[in-house]
Design a protein around this motif. Structure first.
Motif, mmCIF file in Angstrom:
data_model
loop_
_atom_site.group_PDB
_atom_site.id
_atom_site.type_symbol
_atom_site.label_atom_id
_atom_site.label_comp_id
_atom_site.label_asym_id
_atom_site.label_seq_id
_atom_site.Cartn_x
_atom_site.Cartn_y
_atom_site.Cartn_z
ATOM 1 N N GLY A 140 -9.009 4.109 -23.042
ATOM 2 C CA GLY A 140 -7.946 3.694 -22.137
ATOM 3 C C GLY A 140 -8.265 2.410 -21.411
ATOM 4 O O GLY A 140 -9.127 1.625 -21.811
ATOM 5 N N LYS A 141 -7.577 2.203 -20.302
ATOM 6 C CA LYS A 141 -7.813 1.004 -19.504
ATOM 7 C C LYS A 141 -8.017 1.410 -18.046
ATOM 8 O O LYS A 141 -7.492 2.422 -17.576
ATOM 9 N N ALA A 142 -8.808 0.598 -17.320
ATOM 10 C CA ALA A 142 -9.144 0.908 -15.935
ATOM 11 C C ALA A 142 -7.946 0.637 -15.029
ATOM 12 O O ALA A 142 -7.191 -0.315 -15.222
ATOM 13 N N THR A 143 -7.776 1.512 -14.017
ATOM 14 C CA THR A 143 -6.729 1.335 -13.021
ATOM 15 C C THR A 143 -7.308 1.596 -11.643
ATOM 16 O O THR A 143 -8.466 2.003 -11.494
ATOM 17 N N GLY A 144 -6.507 1.434 -10.645
ATOM 18 C CA GLY A 144 -6.960 1.691 -9.283
ATOM 19 C C GLY A 144 -7.615 0.459 -8.676
ATOM 20 O O GLY A 144 -7.981 -0.498 -9.363
ATOM 21 N N GLU A 145 -7.797 0.501 -7.363
ATOM 22 C CA GLU A 145 -8.351 -0.661 -6.652
ATOM 23 C C GLU A 145 -9.771 -0.982 -7.099
ATOM 24 O O GLU A 145 -10.169 -2.143 -7.196
ATOM 25 N N LEU A 146 -10.569 0.045 -7.368
ATOM 26 C CA LEU A 146 -11.952 -0.177 -7.769
ATOM 27 C C LEU A 146 -12.108 -0.186 -9.289
ATOM 28 O O LEU A 146 -13.221 -0.387 -9.792
ATOM 29 N N VAL A 161 -6.542 5.308 -17.664
ATOM 30 C CA VAL A 161 -5.342 5.916 -18.227
ATOM 31 C C VAL A 161 -5.161 5.418 -19.656
ATOM 32 O O VAL A 161 -5.615 4.332 -20.015
ATOM 33 N N ILE A 162 -4.510 6.246 -20.448
ATOM 34 C CA ILE A 162 -4.115 5.836 -21.797
ATOM 35 C C ILE A 162 -2.695 5.288 -21.694
ATOM 36 O O ILE A 162 -1.793 6.011 -21.284
ATOM 37 N N PRO A 163 -2.466 4.015 -22.030
ATOM 38 C CA PRO A 163 -1.104 3.462 -21.949
ATOM 39 C C PRO A 163 -0.122 4.292 -22.784
ATOM 40 O O PRO A 163 -0.498 4.881 -23.796
ATOM 41 N N THR A 164 1.128 4.299 -22.363
ATOM 42 C CA THR A 164 2.135 5.123 -23.041
ATOM 43 C C THR A 164 2.243 4.783 -24.520
ATOM 44 O O THR A 164 2.285 5.681 -25.380
ATOM 45 N N TRP A 165 2.278 3.504 -24.863
ATOM 46 C CA TRP A 165 2.435 3.117 -26.268
ATOM 47 C C TRP A 165 1.243 3.600 -27.097
ATOM 48 O O TRP A 165 1.400 4.038 -28.240
ATOM 49 N N GLN A 166 0.064 3.533 -26.468
ATOM 50 C CA GLN A 166 -1.144 3.931 -27.187
ATOM 51 C C GLN A 166 -1.186 5.450 -27.378
ATOM 52 O O GLN A 166 -1.558 5.952 -28.444
ATOM 53 N N LYS A 167 -0.787 6.182 -26.334
ATOM 54 C CA LYS A 167 -0.741 7.640 -26.415
ATOM 55 C C LYS A 167 0.240 8.075 -27.502
ATOM 56 O O LYS A 167 -0.053 8.961 -28.315
ATOM 57 N N SER A 168 1.402 7.427 -27.530
ATOM 58 C CA SER A 168 2.406 7.755 -28.540
ATOM 59 C C SER A 168 1.873 7.513 -29.945
ATOM 60 O O SER A 168 2.069 8.324 -30.856
ATOM 61 N N LEU A 169 1.193 6.374 -30.126
ATOM 62 C CA LEU A 169 0.699 6.013 -31.451
ATOM 63 C C LEU A 169 -0.413 6.945 -31.906
ATOM 64 O O LEU A 169 -0.436 7.377 -33.066
ATOM 65 N N ILE A 170 -1.339 7.274 -31.000
ATOM 66 C CA ILE A 170 -2.455 8.161 -31.363
ATOM 67 C C ILE A 170 -1.938 9.518 -31.827
ATOM 68 O O ILE A 170 -2.416 10.078 -32.819
ATOM 69 N N ALA A 181 -15.119 6.671 -34.626
ATOM 70 C CA ALA A 181 -14.350 5.687 -33.861
ATOM 71 C C ALA A 181 -14.846 5.560 -32.423
ATOM 72 O O ALA A 181 -15.133 6.554 -31.757
ATOM 73 N N SER A 182 -14.932 4.328 -31.973
ATOM 74 C CA SER A 182 -15.193 4.047 -30.558
ATOM 75 C C SER A 182 -14.117 3.139 -29.989
ATOM 76 O O SER A 182 -14.220 2.666 -28.869
ATOM 77 N N SER A 183 -13.089 2.877 -30.808
ATOM 78 C CA SER A 183 -11.953 2.081 -30.367
ATOM 79 C C SER A 183 -10.715 2.565 -31.110
ATOM 80 O O SER A 183 -10.795 3.248 -32.139
ATOM 81 N N VAL A 184 -9.559 2.190 -30.575
ATOM 82 C CA VAL A 184 -8.303 2.601 -31.187
ATOM 83 C C VAL A 184 -8.175 2.030 -32.596
ATOM 84 O O VAL A 184 -7.555 2.633 -33.471
ATOM 85 N N GLY A 185 -8.791 0.885 -32.853
ATOM 86 C CA GLY A 185 -8.703 0.234 -34.157
ATOM 87 C C GLY A 185 -9.219 1.085 -35.301
ATOM 88 O O GLY A 185 -8.777 0.913 -36.443
ATOM 89 N N LEU A 186 -10.149 1.993 -35.055
ATOM 90 C CA LEU A 186 -10.651 2.886 -36.095
ATOM 91 C C LEU A 186 -10.065 4.292 -35.962
ATOM 92 O O LEU A 186 -9.890 4.985 -36.970
ATOM 93 N N LEU A 187 -9.739 4.689 -34.736
ATOM 94 C CA LEU A 187 -9.178 6.018 -34.517
ATOM 95 C C LEU A 187 -7.813 6.158 -35.193
ATOM 96 O O LEU A 187 -7.529 7.186 -35.819
ATOM 97 N N ILE A 188 -6.985 5.140 -35.091
ATOM 98 C CA ILE A 188 -5.636 5.198 -35.666
ATOM 99 C C ILE A 188 -5.675 5.334 -37.189
ATOM 100 O O ILE A 188 -5.019 6.227 -37.747
ATOM 101 N N PRO A 189 -6.452 4.505 -37.919
ATOM 102 C CA PRO A 189 -6.536 4.710 -39.375
ATOM 103 C C PRO A 189 -7.101 6.085 -39.742
ATOM 104 O O PRO A 189 -6.679 6.687 -40.733
#
Length: 525
Positions: free
Chosen positions: A59-65, A70-79, A124-132
């Motif tokens: 996912g990607k980091a969120t919040g002030e610190l 979170v997993i972005p919506t588009w990425q969650k849908s695709l996975i 996989a350690s990234s979406v690029g390999l997890l999706i295939p």
């Protein structure tokens, strides 16, 4: 000893098939194991998407610190949905492969393809390999999910065919439950093992299924289609637990041969032939559209919303212990499905589909109304959990197994593999669509429907009632050859009263004689 249930055959016709033996049950039950692979693969992703380490890795980091992920919506849908895209194409291709190399060999090939996809997912350690990895695994699941239904329908005795094929749905529920249990056990781990262990266990189910299928016989109807009657007799003898020279084996094989040759006089076996005949009773198009629409409506009951996104959805609407609640829903699914083994032979396919959809729509509208009127309250949370469990109960005992049973029964042998493949591909196409659009319907920064999403599922289940009443025939207690005659001679609303008149073997003495000669030759050798 007879192992068949007490349900009577239509017209009292018990002449063609041998008594059901324990061996016959066990052979079919093991074939149903393929559902575990399907269910586990569909279910583990729900919990993995909610795991902290998975979100940090993919996912990607969120919040002030920047310490929340979170997993972005588009990425969650695709996975989630990319698996269904793979299964769609896998199921379509499997129809031709099964006619070419056989039902059993096609399922084994699917296990091998699936295993390759699992390796990529674990690595996989990234979406690029997890999706295939998910896509390739889905391709293998497409092979298995389409052809396992075909195989079980063709080898199961007619007296218990509905119950046996329902075992496939039961195995799916066990797979879903195993995925929830594994997710519950690993989600607290601090490391990649939290999600790699659930991913890696998929390979075990493929290994068991693929290895075990080497010990099972090929479908006798596949051999009939290839005009290998000696092999068909041997396969049928193993499946029915009868000697090869038994009158039971001779009669059943003769009926298969005669019916297939009758059907071949009126149709070919290409893909184009699946869409010929229009909407008239004997038309292939009518049967294909029934199978395709039935699997579409099964997906639009909305149950995969719970199994794909239940963990994250429960958390979103304020329910604590979301992993535990997801595990409870899968346990309800498992415990409810065996009821269908009895109900599908006693009450019939048509009745289960009609009244099951009524039960689901009532539960869904209750959840939607209470959740909208009293949003965020403790009462609304309890209502959601309780009626979700009732909703899953109705699905597990009706639409879950019955939709698979019917698509395995309604196609004539020349196009059966392709018809089942098209129907299964429809299941996965709509599985993909629902898996992809659902996050946009419920995510807080998108549609944010919360419990209102159940208005959508309630409306689609209302359509399921109408569909089942007007379009689904009653096929219980009939051989596959008799089901073909039923569809030629009656309408869905009058199908329950239909009685088989004359088997094709009775009118095709030459075909019966040829089949008997082959059997006598086999016996002499």
């Amino acid at each position: 000893m007879r192992w068949a249930p007490s349900a009577a055959f239509r017209g009292g016709d018990q002449r063609v098939e041998a008594p059901v033996t324990l061996k016959g049950y066990l052979l079919c039950i093991f074939a149903a194991f393929g559902g575990i692979l399907f269910g586990y693969d569909s279910g583990y992703i729900s919990g993995v998407l909610a795991m902290p380490f998975f979100k940090a890795q993919f996912g990607k980091a969120t919040g002030e610190l920047g310490i929340d992920y979170v997993i972005p919506t588009w990425q969650k849908s695709l996975i989630v949905s990319i698996l269904s895209a793979g299964t769609f194409f896998g199921a379509l291709i499997a129809g031709s492969v099964a006619d070419w190399i056989g039902r059993r060999s096609t399922i084994i090939a699917g296990c091998i393809i699936f295993s390759l996809g699992v390796v990529l997912q674990v690595a996989a350690s990234s979406v690029g390999l997890l999706i295939p990895g998910r896509l390739i695994a889905g391709f293998g699941v497409g092979f298995v999910s389409a052809i396992i239904i075909l195989y079980m329908s063709e080898v199961a005795p007619k007296a218990v065919r509905g119950a046996i094929v329902s075992g496939y749905q039961f195995s799916i529920t066990i797979g879903l439950m195993l995925a929830a249990v594994v997710n519950q056990g690993t989600n607290g781990m601090d490391g990649s093992g939290s999600y790699r262990i659930p991913m890696g266990l998929q390979w075990l189910w493929a290994l068991i299924l693929g290895t075990g299928l080497f010990l099972l016989p090929e479908s006798p109807r596949h051999y009939v289609k290839k005009n290998r009657l000696d092999d068909a007799a041997c396969s049928l003898s193993k499946l029915r637990g009868q000697p090869i020279n038994s009158p039971y084996i001779k009669d059943e094989l003769a009926e298969m041969v005669a019916n297939y040759r009758f059907e071949r006089e009126h149709m070919n076996a290409g893909w184009l032939d699946c869409f010929l005949g229009g909407w008239k009773p004997s038309g292939n198009l009518r049967r294909v559209m029934l199978g395709v629409a039935l699997q579409m409506m099964q997906q639009w009951t909305g149950v995969n919303f719970i199994f794909y996104y239940g963990t994250t959805f429960f958390k979103q609407v304020g329910i604590h212990n979301e992993f535990l609640i997801s595990m409870i829903t899968t346990i309800v699914n498992v415990l409810s499905t065996p009821i269908s083994f009895w109900a599908i032979e006693k009450l019939g396919r048509r009745s289960l589909l009609i009244y099951g959809a009524v039960g689901m729509l009532v539960c869904e509208f209750i959840i939607a109304i209470v959740g909208t009127v009293d949003e965020g309250s403790k009462a609304a949370g309890i209502c959601l959990i309780v009626f979700t469990c009732f909703y899953i109960f109705f699905f597990a005992t009706t639409w879950g197994p019955a939709a698979w049973v019917v698509i395995g029964e309604i196609f004539p042998l020349p196009i059966r593999a392709k018809g089942v493949a098209l129907s299964t591909a429809s299941n996965w196409l709509w599985n993909f669509v629902i898996g992809y659009i659902t996050p946009y319907m419920v995510d807080a920064d998108k549609g944010n429907l919360k419990s209102k999403v159940f208005f959508v599922w309630g409306a689609t289940c209302t359509l399921c009632v109408v569909f089942a009443y007007f379009l689904v025939p009653e096929t219980k207690g009939l051989s596959l050859e008799q089901v073909s005659c039923l569809l030629d001679e009656t309408t869905p609303r009058t199908s329950k009263k239909w009685q088989p008149s004359e088997m094709h073997a009775n009118g095709y003495e030459k075909d019966v004689h040829l089949a008997s000669q082959d059997l006598e030759h086999k016996e002499a050798v």
